[in-house]
Design a protein around this motif. Structure first.
Motif, PDB file in Angstrom:
ATOM      1  N   GLN A 160     -14.196  20.015  24.685  1.00  0.00           N
ATOM      2  CA  GLN A 160     -14.481  19.415  23.861  1.00  0.00           C
ATOM      3  C   GLN A 160     -15.888  20.776  23.469  1.00  0.00           C
ATOM      4  OE1 GLN A 160     -18.360  16.504  24.815  1.00  0.00           O
ATOM      5  NE2 GLN A 160     -18.049  15.388  23.747  1.00  0.00           N
ATOM      6  N   LEU A 161     -15.198  20.918  21.694  1.00  0.00           N
ATOM      7  CA  LEU A 161     -16.343  21.363  20.904  1.00  0.00           C
ATOM      8  C   LEU A 161     -17.783  21.108  20.567  1.00  0.00           C
ATOM      9  CD1 LEU A 161     -16.108  23.854  18.990  1.00  0.00           C
ATOM     10  CD2 LEU A 161     -15.152  22.699  17.072  1.00  0.00           C
ATOM     11  N   VAL A 162     -18.462  21.704  21.235  1.00  0.00           N
ATOM     12  CA  VAL A 162     -19.982  21.302  20.728  1.00  0.00           C
ATOM     13  C   VAL A 162     -20.706  22.397  19.688  1.00  0.00           C
ATOM     14  CG1 VAL A 162     -22.478  20.288  21.756  1.00  0.00           C
ATOM     15  CG2 VAL A 162     -20.216  20.228  23.283  1.00  0.00           C
ATOM     16  N   ALA A 163     -21.577  21.577  18.727  1.00  0.00           N
ATOM     17  CA  ALA A 163     -22.467  22.356  17.948  1.00  0.00           C
ATOM     18  C   ALA A 163     -23.800  21.745  17.913  1.00  0.00           C
ATOM     19  CB  ALA A 163     -21.662  22.158  16.504  1.00  0.00           C
ATOM     20  N   LEU A 194     -17.662  15.329  15.275  1.00  0.00           N
ATOM     21  CA  LEU A 194     -19.073  16.854  16.450  1.00  0.00           C
ATOM     22  C   LEU A 194     -19.758  15.052  15.914  1.00  0.00           C
ATOM     23  CD1 LEU A 194     -18.190  19.921  15.634  1.00  0.00           C
ATOM     24  CD2 LEU A 194     -17.439  18.128  17.134  1.00  0.00           C
ATOM     25  N   VAL A 195     -20.457  14.727  17.135  1.00  0.00           N
ATOM     26  CA  VAL A 195     -20.946  13.395  16.848  1.00  0.00           C
ATOM     27  C   VAL A 195     -21.808  13.263  18.011  1.00  0.00           C
ATOM     28  CG1 VAL A 195     -21.391  10.203  16.728  1.00  0.00           C
ATOM     29  CG2 VAL A 195     -19.175  11.654  15.993  1.00  0.00           C
ATOM     30  N   GLU A 214     -33.371  19.797  16.855  1.00  0.00           N
ATOM     31  CA  GLU A 214     -32.001  20.640  17.341  1.00  0.00           C
ATOM     32  C   GLU A 214     -31.255  18.939  17.581  1.00  0.00           C
ATOM     33  OE1 GLU A 214     -30.182  24.097  20.284  1.00  0.00           O
ATOM     34  OE2 GLU A 214     -31.965  24.524  18.660  1.00  0.00           O
ATOM     35  N   VAL A 215     -30.513  19.040  17.538  1.00  0.00           N
ATOM     36  CA  VAL A 215     -29.403  18.219  18.066  1.00  0.00           C
ATOM     37  C   VAL A 215     -28.171  18.427  18.211  1.00  0.00           C
ATOM     38  CG1 VAL A 215     -28.467  15.979  17.813  1.00  0.00           C
ATOM     39  CG2 VAL A 215     -30.948  16.845  16.429  1.00  0.00           C
ATOM     40  N   ARG A 216     -27.850  17.558  19.943  1.00  0.00           N
ATOM     41  CA  ARG A 216     -26.709  18.470  19.865  1.00  0.00           C
ATOM     42  C   ARG A 216     -25.589  17.752  19.594  1.00  0.00           C
ATOM     43  NH1 ARG A 216     -22.913  17.056  24.718  1.00  0.00           N
ATOM     44  NH2 ARG A 216     -22.287  19.538  25.523  1.00  0.00           N
ATOM     45  N   PHE A 217     -24.229  18.084  18.965  1.00  0.00           N
ATOM     46  CA  PHE A 217     -23.052  16.955  17.666  1.00  0.00           C
ATOM     47  C   PHE A 217     -22.307  17.508  18.951  1.00  0.00           C
ATOM     48  CE2 PHE A 217     -26.329  17.102  14.760  1.00  0.00           C
ATOM     49  CZ  PHE A 217     -26.250  16.150  13.932  1.00  0.00           C
TER      50      PHE A 217
END
Length: 217
Positions: A160-163, A194-195, A214-217
């Motif tokens: 899973q890609l996380v930004a 990305l959600v 800051e939020v993790r998507f």
């Protein structure tokens, strides 16, 4: 085992105002009654955004959270009789040097009358009324940066890609994120949304990011 819960309600739960420096506006909160007479407190709180995109609430300090100084309520405690709605009026006064987006919370909850029994399970219902104040000033722009990008595993163990997206501006805004996977010839293989966790729970692609959060998507 017995449970007692506050039945009074409040609306609206979200208020948004676009104001100029030095401007002001009035607002109203409608308290809806329950089956019994209730004493309701209206307490200032400050929201903080966590990595999931959701909000936490902490007791407000006007010296630390400036927007709380701008909000004045006619009453901070009110009696709501059964079958009779009550209105609490307030006023927002923005100083001339203010800028950006500011969010304050009025926590509406049943007052503690000291009658709760230690032998009973007592519930207190609280409503967080969110007040967004957007101050129009020339030159303001929403800005964000990707502070972290990583390949992690989801709950099923799949890649899973996380930004991590950080709001570096004084404005709040709705953000969405998308990633594309391409081969060595730059041909598109897949496009991924990305959600954030908060947006996924709401079945939404966008997340509102508050200033300096800051939020993790």
């Amino acid at each position: 085992l017995s449970a007692a819960a506050s039945a009074a309600g409040v609306r609206p739960l979200v208020l948004s105002f676009d104001l100029r420096p030095g401007g002001s506006t009035d607002f109203e909160l409608l308290l809806t009654p329950g089956e019994t007479r209730e004493t309701i407190d209206l307490i200032p709180y400050h929201p903080t955004q966590n990595l999931s995109g959701g909000l936490n609430y902490e007791a407000g300090d006007p010296a630390k959270h400036l927007a709380l100084e701008w909000i004045e309520l006619e009453q901070t405690q009110i009696i709501v009789p059964p079958e009779q709605e009550q209105i609490v009026r307030g006023r927002i006064s923005v100083p001339f040097d203010a800028a950006g987006t500011h969010t304050a919370v009025i926590m509406v909850e049943q007052a503690d009358d000291g009658t709760a029994s230690q032998n009973l399970l007592n519930y207190k219902v609280r409503y967080a009324v969110r007040i967004n104040i957007n101050i129009d000033r020339p030159g303001q722009r929403a800005r964000a940066e990707i502070s972290r990008l990583e390949l992690a595993k989801n709950r099923e163990g799949n890649p899973q890609l996380v930004a991590h997206i950080k709001n570096t501006s004084a404005l709040h805004f709705n953000a969405s994120a998308e990633a594309t996977i391409r081969d060595e010839n730059n041909r598109l293989i897949e496009r991924l949304n990305l959600v954030s966790e908060a947006a996924a729970r709401a079945n939404n692609l966008e997340t509102r990011i508050y200033p300096e959060s800051e939020v993790r998507f």
